[in-house]
Design a protein around this motif. Structure first.
Motif, PDB file in Angstrom:
ATOM      1  N   PHE A   1       0.822  -1.483  -0.356  1.00 52.55           N
ATOM      2  CA  PHE A   1      -0.075  -0.067  -0.244  1.00 52.55           C
ATOM      3  C   PHE A   1       0.983   1.459   0.274  1.00 52.55           C
ATOM      4  CE2 PHE A   1      -1.676   3.434   2.781  1.00 52.55           C
ATOM      5  CZ  PHE A   1      -3.482   3.467   1.525  1.00 52.55           C
ATOM      6  N   LEU A   2       1.641   1.446   1.087  1.00 53.79           N
ATOM      7  CA  LEU A   2       2.772   2.671   0.952  1.00 53.79           C
ATOM      8  C   LEU A   2       3.437   2.541  -0.558  1.00 53.79           C
ATOM      9  CD1 LEU A   2       3.915   2.445   4.802  1.00 53.79           C
ATOM     10  CD2 LEU A   2       2.792   4.652   4.033  1.00 53.79           C
ATOM     11  N   VAL A   3       4.488   1.662  -0.714  1.00 51.25           N
ATOM     12  CA  VAL A   3       4.838   1.575  -1.740  1.00 51.25           C
ATOM     13  C   VAL A   3       3.738   2.175  -3.414  1.00 51.25           C
ATOM     14  CG1 VAL A   3       5.913   0.562  -3.925  1.00 51.25           C
ATOM     15  CG2 VAL A   3       6.532  -0.294  -1.313  1.00 51.25           C
ATOM     16  N   LEU A   4       2.346   1.404  -3.231  1.00 56.94           N
ATOM     17  CA  LEU A   4       1.681   1.763  -4.401  1.00 56.94           C
ATOM     18  C   LEU A   4       1.033   3.376  -4.236  1.00 56.94           C
ATOM     19  CD1 LEU A   4       0.376  -1.401  -5.105  1.00 56.94           C
ATOM     20  CD2 LEU A   4       2.633  -0.407  -6.877  1.00 56.94           C
ATOM     21  N   ARG A   5       0.389   3.468  -3.075  1.00 65.33           N
ATOM     22  CA  ARG A   5      -0.461   4.550  -2.520  1.00 65.33           C
ATOM     23  C   ARG A   5      -0.073   6.195  -3.480  1.00 65.33           C
ATOM     24  NH1 ARG A   5      -0.028   9.740   0.359  1.00 65.33           N
ATOM     25  NH2 ARG A   5      -2.380  10.386   0.834  1.00 65.33           N
ATOM     26  N   ASP A   6       1.140   6.891  -3.568  1.00 68.32           N
ATOM     27  CA  ASP A   6       1.400   7.658  -4.703  1.00 68.32           C
ATOM     28  C   ASP A   6       1.290   7.570  -5.683  1.00 68.32           C
ATOM     29  OD1 ASP A   6       1.702   8.857  -2.057  1.00 68.32           O
ATOM     30  OD2 ASP A   6       4.112   8.780  -2.248  1.00 68.32           O
ATOM     31  N   GLU A   7       1.834   6.718  -5.989  1.00 68.22           N
ATOM     32  CA  GLU A   7       1.462   6.362  -8.082  1.00 68.22           C
ATOM     33  C   GLU A   7      -0.227   6.186  -8.295  1.00 68.22           C
ATOM     34  OE1 GLU A   7       2.589   6.434 -11.610  1.00 68.22           O
ATOM     35  OE2 GLU A   7       3.913   6.715 -10.006  1.00 68.22           O
ATOM     36  N   LEU A   8      -0.406   5.827  -7.805  1.00 72.61           N
ATOM     37  CA  LEU A   8      -2.680   4.815  -7.968  1.00 72.61           C
ATOM     38  C   LEU A   8      -3.783   5.608  -7.060  1.00 72.61           C
ATOM     39  CD1 LEU A   8      -1.324   0.817  -8.348  1.00 72.61           C
ATOM     40  CD2 LEU A   8      -1.552   2.509  -9.968  1.00 72.61           C
ATOM     41  N   GLY A   9      -2.769   5.778  -6.240  1.00 73.32           N
ATOM     42  CA  GLY A   9      -3.952   6.773  -5.279  1.00 73.32           C
ATOM     43  C   GLY A   9      -4.501   5.929  -4.421  1.00 73.32           C
ATOM     44  N   SER A  10      -4.961   6.126  -3.132  1.00 77.06           N
ATOM     45  CA  SER A  10      -5.042   5.151  -2.101  1.00 77.06           C
ATOM     46  C   SER A  10      -6.262   4.119  -2.048  1.00 77.06           C
ATOM     47  CB  SER A  10      -6.036   6.231  -0.495  1.00 77.06           C
ATOM     48  OG  SER A  10      -4.952   6.675  -0.061  1.00 77.06           O
ATOM     49  N   GLN A  11      -7.017   4.351  -2.783  1.00 77.50           N
ATOM     50  CA  GLN A  11      -8.311   2.942  -2.630  1.00 77.50           C
ATOM     51  C   GLN A  11      -7.886   1.878  -3.923  1.00 77.50           C
ATOM     52  OE1 GLN A  11     -11.482   2.697  -1.613  1.00 77.50           O
ATOM     53  NE2 GLN A  11     -11.416   4.842  -0.705  1.00 77.50           N
ATOM     54  N   PHE A  12      -7.264   2.491  -4.887  1.00 75.67           N
ATOM     55  CA  PHE A  12      -6.605   1.564  -5.691  1.00 75.67           C
ATOM     56  C   PHE A  12      -5.645   0.512  -6.216  1.00 75.67           C
ATOM     57  CE2 PHE A  12      -5.550  -0.605  -9.822  1.00 75.67           C
ATOM     58  CZ  PHE A  12      -5.630  -1.537 -10.107  1.00 75.67           C
TER      59      PHE A  12
END
Length: 157
Positions: free
Chosen positions: A45-56
């Protein structure tokens, strides 16, 4: 006569003196798997959050960890208990749907309560939600997916 948990064809009957230890063993393995899976989920989640947004990012993290976690429970936590393959796949799908919906709702609630939550606030909220949801999942796994099956014996009269 008591037999070991992993003996082929072994069923734990109510008269088995080791039966009371089974819940503790299941809970311990479930906790180990839950801590590892939740940690991996949080990192993803932390790795993907900035790139994809929180929900995705939450959905991707859940999707990548759910199947592995369920397979671990089938092979280790509830080893020796038979379960229907269709029921396991349904459980995977329902687990994903539960955590996806639950996590999305928790993130939406946090977003409504906190103006621009940080990634750490979102991660902490998801971890807390995962802990609460884990209790529900343990009950579903133990008493539905990997429930004890007792053979019905026919008596001729």
């Amino acid at each position: 006569m008591a037999t070991t948990r992993c003996a082929p064809g072994h069923r734990l009957l109510a008269t088995d003196p080791d039966r009371h230890h089974e819940l503790g063993t299941h809970a311990a393995w479930y906790l180990v798997a839950g801590v590892v899976t939740t940690g991996v989920q949080a990192v993803l989640f932390l790795v993907l959050r900035d790139e994809l947004g929180s929900q995705f990012a939450n959905l991707v993290a859940i999707a990548l960890t759910t199947v592995g976690n369920t397979e671990f429970h089938r092979r280790v936590t509830f080893a020796g208990r038979r379960s229907n393959a269709g029921k396991r796949h349904l459980q995977d799908l329902l687990t994903f749907a539960f955590y996806a919906g639950y996590g999305s709702a928790v993130l939406a609630l946090l977003d409504a309560l906190v103006d621009r939550p940080t990634s750490w606030e979102e991660t902490g909220t998801l971890l807390l939600a995962s802990f609460v949801g884990g209790f529900v999942r343990f009950a579903v796994l133990r008493w539905w997916v990997f429930a004890h099956r007792t053979a019905v014996t026919a008596h001729s009269g």
